[in-house]
Design a protein around this motif. Sequence first.
Motif, PDB file in Angstrom:
ATOM      1  N   LEU A  34       6.839  -3.509  -9.397  1.00  0.00           N
ATOM      2  CA  LEU A  34       7.168  -3.425  -8.108  1.00  0.00           C
ATOM      3  C   LEU A  34       8.517  -3.757  -8.018  1.00  0.00           C
ATOM      4  N   LEU A  35       9.179  -4.381  -8.562  1.00  0.00           N
ATOM      5  CA  LEU A  35      10.867  -4.875  -8.366  1.00  0.00           C
ATOM      6  C   LEU A  35      11.478  -3.558  -8.867  1.00  0.00           C
ATOM      7  N   VAL A  36      11.262  -3.082 -10.076  1.00  0.00           N
ATOM      8  CA  VAL A  36      11.914  -2.126 -10.689  1.00  0.00           C
ATOM      9  C   VAL A  36      12.012  -0.870  -9.687  1.00  0.00           C
ATOM     10  N   ASN A  37      10.743  -0.561  -8.795  1.00  0.00           N
ATOM     11  CA  ASN A  37      10.920   0.581  -7.895  1.00  0.00           C
ATOM     12  C   ASN A  37      11.605   0.244  -6.598  1.00  0.00           C
ATOM     13  N   LEU A  38      11.878  -1.169  -6.294  1.00  0.00           N
ATOM     14  CA  LEU A  38      12.477  -1.523  -5.079  1.00  0.00           C
ATOM     15  C   LEU A  38      14.150  -1.340  -5.544  1.00  0.00           C
ATOM     16  N   SER A  39      14.597   0.108  -5.388  1.00  0.00           N
ATOM     17  CA  SER A  39      16.102   0.216  -5.282  1.00  0.00           C
ATOM     18  C   SER A  39      16.392   1.052  -4.285  1.00  0.00           C
ATOM     19  N   ILE A  40      17.512   0.864  -3.837  1.00  0.00           N
ATOM     20  CA  ILE A  40      18.311   1.499  -2.464  1.00  0.00           C
ATOM     21  C   ILE A  40      18.051   3.114  -2.804  1.00  0.00           C
ATOM     22  N   PRO A  41      17.705   3.932  -1.873  1.00  0.00           N
ATOM     23  CA  PRO A  41      17.140   3.346  -0.600  1.00  0.00           C
ATOM     24  C   PRO A  41      15.495   3.238  -0.417  1.00  0.00           C
ATOM     25  N   ASN A  42      14.827   2.856  -1.637  1.00  0.00           N
ATOM     26  CA  ASN A  42      13.304   2.624  -1.362  1.00  0.00           C
ATOM     27  C   ASN A  42      13.088   1.625  -0.583  1.00  0.00           C
ATOM     28  N   VAL A  43      11.707   1.659  -0.066  1.00  0.00           N
ATOM     29  CA  VAL A  43      11.215   0.619   0.787  1.00  0.00           C
ATOM     30  C   VAL A  43       9.839  -0.056  -0.073  1.00  0.00           C
ATOM     31  N   LEU A  44       9.741  -1.202  -0.332  1.00  0.00           N
ATOM     32  CA  LEU A  44       8.439  -1.445  -0.889  1.00  0.00           C
ATOM     33  C   LEU A  44       7.684  -2.070   0.085  1.00  0.00           C
ATOM     34  N   ALA A  45       6.336  -1.547   0.422  1.00  0.00           N
ATOM     35  CA  ALA A  45       5.465  -1.904   1.409  1.00  0.00           C
ATOM     36  C   ALA A  45       4.226  -2.714   0.915  1.00  0.00           C
ATOM     37  N   ILE A  46       4.092  -3.924   1.149  1.00  0.00           N
ATOM     38  CA  ILE A  46       2.998  -4.635   0.436  1.00  0.00           C
ATOM     39  C   ILE A  46       1.808  -4.706   1.583  1.00  0.00           C
ATOM     40  N   LEU A  47       0.709  -3.899   1.517  1.00  0.00           N
ATOM     41  CA  LEU A  47      -0.360  -3.776   2.593  1.00  0.00           C
ATOM     42  C   LEU A  47      -1.626  -4.402   2.217  1.00  0.00           C
ATOM     43  N   GLY A  48      -2.537  -4.699   3.268  1.00  0.00           N
ATOM     44  CA  GLY A  48      -3.663  -5.001   2.853  1.00  0.00           C
ATOM     45  C   GLY A  48      -4.322  -5.950   4.040  1.00  0.00           C
TER      46      GLY A  48
END
Length: 409
Positions: A34-48
């Motif tokens: 998850l942290l690897v995918n969190l690179s600019i300009p990505n957004v990480l959405a934790i849903l649930g």
Amino acid sequence: MNVEEIKSVLKEQREDADNLMSKAISRDVPKEELLVNLSIPNVLAILGVRRSGKSTLSLLLLKDKKFAYVDFDDERLRNLKAEELHMVEQAIYELYGNTNYILFDEIQNIPGWEPFVSRLRKTKRIVLTGSNSKLLSGELATSLTGRHVDFILFPFSFKEFLRFKGVNYTEPFTTRERAEIKNYLREYMSIGGFPEALLLNSKQIINSIYNDILLRDVVQRLKIRRISKFKDFSSAIISLYSSEVSLNRIAKMLNVDYKTIDEWFYGLSSSYLIYPVERYTGKLSRIAENKKVYVVDTGIIQEVSVKKDFGRLMENLVAVYLLRKNQNRGVYFVKGEDYEVDFLDEKSGELIQVTYDEDGIKERELSSLVKASSLLGFKPKIITWDREEVMDYSGKKIMMEPLWKFLLK
């Protein structure tokens, strides 16, 4: 509010967040991925689903980073307007300096928030949490095509439940350990995995969580006026856990038009309270047939549903395990003219039948599993309460595995 007032709120929120992180139970999630995918300009959405631990997980992900934290579920910030969010940004800089990471908790509470985040994500690593699957459905989704990573968090799994209890079993299991694990599983089936319910050791909190989901994540968002009738509908859906659901039939039963019922059903599923599972057709296209419905947590089933069927509760646990593992993708049920199988897990290539085998496995369950396996080419498996063996039936080797062992993988 002015900037100084917002700073005061954010400071209090961070103190609470630091306290929460110090007591948090680790979750079984792919943190590094998850942290690897969190690179600019990505957004990480934790849903649930609401109160499943999204805030805690997000904080734990960023624990070793320099990050800013803003909780928009705080009633002091909930009434901010989109054009006032620049004051939140200023408060962040004054409190945290030029931080690279920002966590926005339940930001969908602010209508029109998308342009604000869309601008920030060009220079910051942004984590969002939300209790609605349409969090990224507006302007941000359009500008973030291919640039956001979604992760669905469920309440505690059985493995996490045991960790919360301070229990750690490793193979090979002794006879005593097997008995203890099954006792813990019965407790887990009864109270479920909502962290708050476990912390307070109270089933009463589950009703509070359930009503909070209905009112804040469905009624308010869909602007439902017939609240009493909607609650009747929700109770009916919850009571049909692990079963095919006919919205037409429910519409007639409640004397509500189908369009409204369909919208309410959409509201329950987009709030992550229920998970509709489609029939497998070999195609990824949506099909206009009945779906089987599973509830996000057995604790809610125990509190809302009048009927508690042990076999159906087992099936619901298996469904949630598969949905969690596969992130709500590639899980189906299989049904033909003369056979039906509870699950097809496309990722593992397994057909799974779930049975509480107190009086032995029924012939129709075995024949359905073998027929589906022969037609579709997937491996057959049976999840039982306690039996563990390999069965030879009609020339097919069928793996039988206890539910507790399956859930601990």
